[in-house]
Design a protein around this motif. Structure first.
Motif, PDB file in Angstrom:
ATOM      1  N   HIS A  55      -9.651  -7.180  89.897  1.00 34.91           N
ATOM      2  CA  HIS A  55     -10.608  -7.011  90.992  1.00 34.91           C
ATOM      3  C   HIS A  55     -10.029  -7.600  92.275  1.00 34.91           C
ATOM      4  CE1 HIS A  55     -13.689  -5.788  88.144  1.00 34.91           C
ATOM      5  NE2 HIS A  55     -13.294  -6.801  87.390  1.00 34.91           N
ATOM      6  N   GLU A  56     -10.464  -7.065  93.378  1.00 32.68           N
ATOM      7  CA  GLU A  56     -10.064  -7.565  94.694  1.00 32.68           C
ATOM      8  C   GLU A  56     -11.289  -8.147  95.387  1.00 32.68           C
ATOM      9  OE1 GLU A  56      -7.055  -7.612  96.138  1.00 32.68           O
ATOM     10  OE2 GLU A  56      -6.038  -6.592  94.482  1.00 32.68           O
TER      11      GLU A  56
ATOM     12  N   ALA B 222     -11.903  -8.062  98.467  1.00 36.57           N
ATOM     13  CA  ALA B 222     -12.370  -7.083  99.454  1.00 36.57           C
ATOM     14  C   ALA B 222     -13.371  -6.103  98.840  1.00 36.57           C
ATOM     15  CB  ALA B 222     -11.188  -6.330 100.056  1.00 36.57           C
ATOM     16  N   ASP B 223     -13.194  -5.781  97.555  1.00 39.14           N
ATOM     17  CA  ASP B 223     -14.137  -4.885  96.882  1.00 39.14           C
ATOM     18  C   ASP B 223     -15.501  -5.538  96.718  1.00 39.14           C
ATOM     19  OD1 ASP B 223     -12.115  -2.985  96.689  1.00 39.14           O
ATOM     20  OD2 ASP B 223     -11.543  -3.619  94.665  1.00 39.14           O
TER      21      ASP B 223
ATOM     22  N   GLU C 252     -16.768  -7.763  98.770  1.00 37.85           N
ATOM     23  CA  GLU C 252     -17.381  -7.720 100.105  1.00 37.85           C
ATOM     24  C   GLU C 252     -17.888  -6.325 100.439  1.00 37.85           C
ATOM     25  OE1 GLU C 252     -14.564  -9.346 102.867  1.00 37.85           O
ATOM     26  OE2 GLU C 252     -15.225 -11.387 102.436  1.00 37.85           O
ATOM     27  N   ALA C 253     -17.118  -5.289 100.074  1.00 40.18           N
ATOM     28  CA  ALA C 253     -17.544  -3.917 100.330  1.00 40.18           C
ATOM     29  C   ALA C 253     -18.843  -3.594  99.597  1.00 40.18           C
ATOM     30  CB  ALA C 253     -16.445  -2.931  99.923  1.00 40.18           C
ATOM     31  N   ASP C 254     -19.053  -4.243  98.451  1.00 39.93           N
ATOM     32  CA  ASP C 254     -20.291  -4.062  97.688  1.00 39.93           C
ATOM     33  C   ASP C 254     -21.418  -4.971  98.186  1.00 39.93           C
ATOM     34  OD1 ASP C 254     -19.049  -2.179  96.096  1.00 39.93           O
ATOM     35  OD2 ASP C 254     -18.569  -3.602  94.489  1.00 39.93           O
ATOM     36  N   GLY C 255     -21.160  -5.748  99.249  1.00 38.86           N
ATOM     37  CA  GLY C 255     -22.191  -6.624  99.804  1.00 38.86           C
ATOM     38  C   GLY C 255     -22.330  -7.943  99.077  1.00 38.86           C
TER      39      GLY C 255
ATOM     40  N   ARG D 253     -25.240 -10.188 102.159  1.00 38.43           N
ATOM     41  CA  ARG D 253     -24.830 -10.253 103.575  1.00 38.43           C
ATOM     42  C   ARG D 253     -25.806 -11.014 104.462  1.00 38.43           C
ATOM     43  NH1 ARG D 253     -20.314  -7.939 104.293  1.00 38.43           N
ATOM     44  NH2 ARG D 253     -19.646  -6.145 103.087  1.00 38.43           N
TER      45      ARG D 253
END
Length: 131
Positions: free
Chosen positions: A44-45, A47-48, A50-53, A114
């Motif tokens: 997993h990253e 950034a992923d 964060e992209a998912d909130g 967020r």
């Protein structure tokens, strides 16, 4: 998430202070790097997330310094997940030069959305309860 991970880290010149020792603030950066590398090892990253909130924020951090580290040292960074349930992850860390303990620490990570509201960890980050 794996409950333990380790890797080698070369101390860089800019991480040292006027005495030639790794500045104390960098140990918290090493802990953060350990969390990111452990997540990557699981596939997993950050950034992923964060992209998912999903945001992982430090709510507590401690560090105990035992020996100085210097430019050119290679440190073995060990991270272990003690708990990962609900909205919280507890990690412990050791930094070693060969068999010598340089520093140890712990963090508590909170999972928030967020808006800053506490939320549940994604299932792939949770560890089963110890019995």
């Amino acid at each position: 998430m794996p409950d333990a991970y380790e890797f080698d880290l070369a101390v860089r010149y800019y991480e040292t202070d006027a005495q030639g020792h790794v500045h104390h603030s960098n140990f918290l950066r090493y802990f953060e790097l350990a969390r990111v590398e452990m997540l990557k090892a699981r596939g997993h990253e950050y950034a992923d997330l964060e992209a998912d909130g999903v945001l992982l924020v430090v709510s507590r951090a401690t560090c105990r310094y035992h020996r100085p580290a210097r430019y050119g040292d290679t440190l073995r960074v060990l991270i272990r997940t003690e708990r990962a349930r609900g909205a919280r992850i507890d990690h412990v860390y050791e930094l070693r030069r060969n068999d010598e303990l340089i520093a140890e620490g712990a963090t508590t990570i909170a999972c928030v959305d967020r808006t800053g509201k506490i939320c549940r960890l994604p299932a792939y980050l949770e560890l089963p309860e110890a019995e």
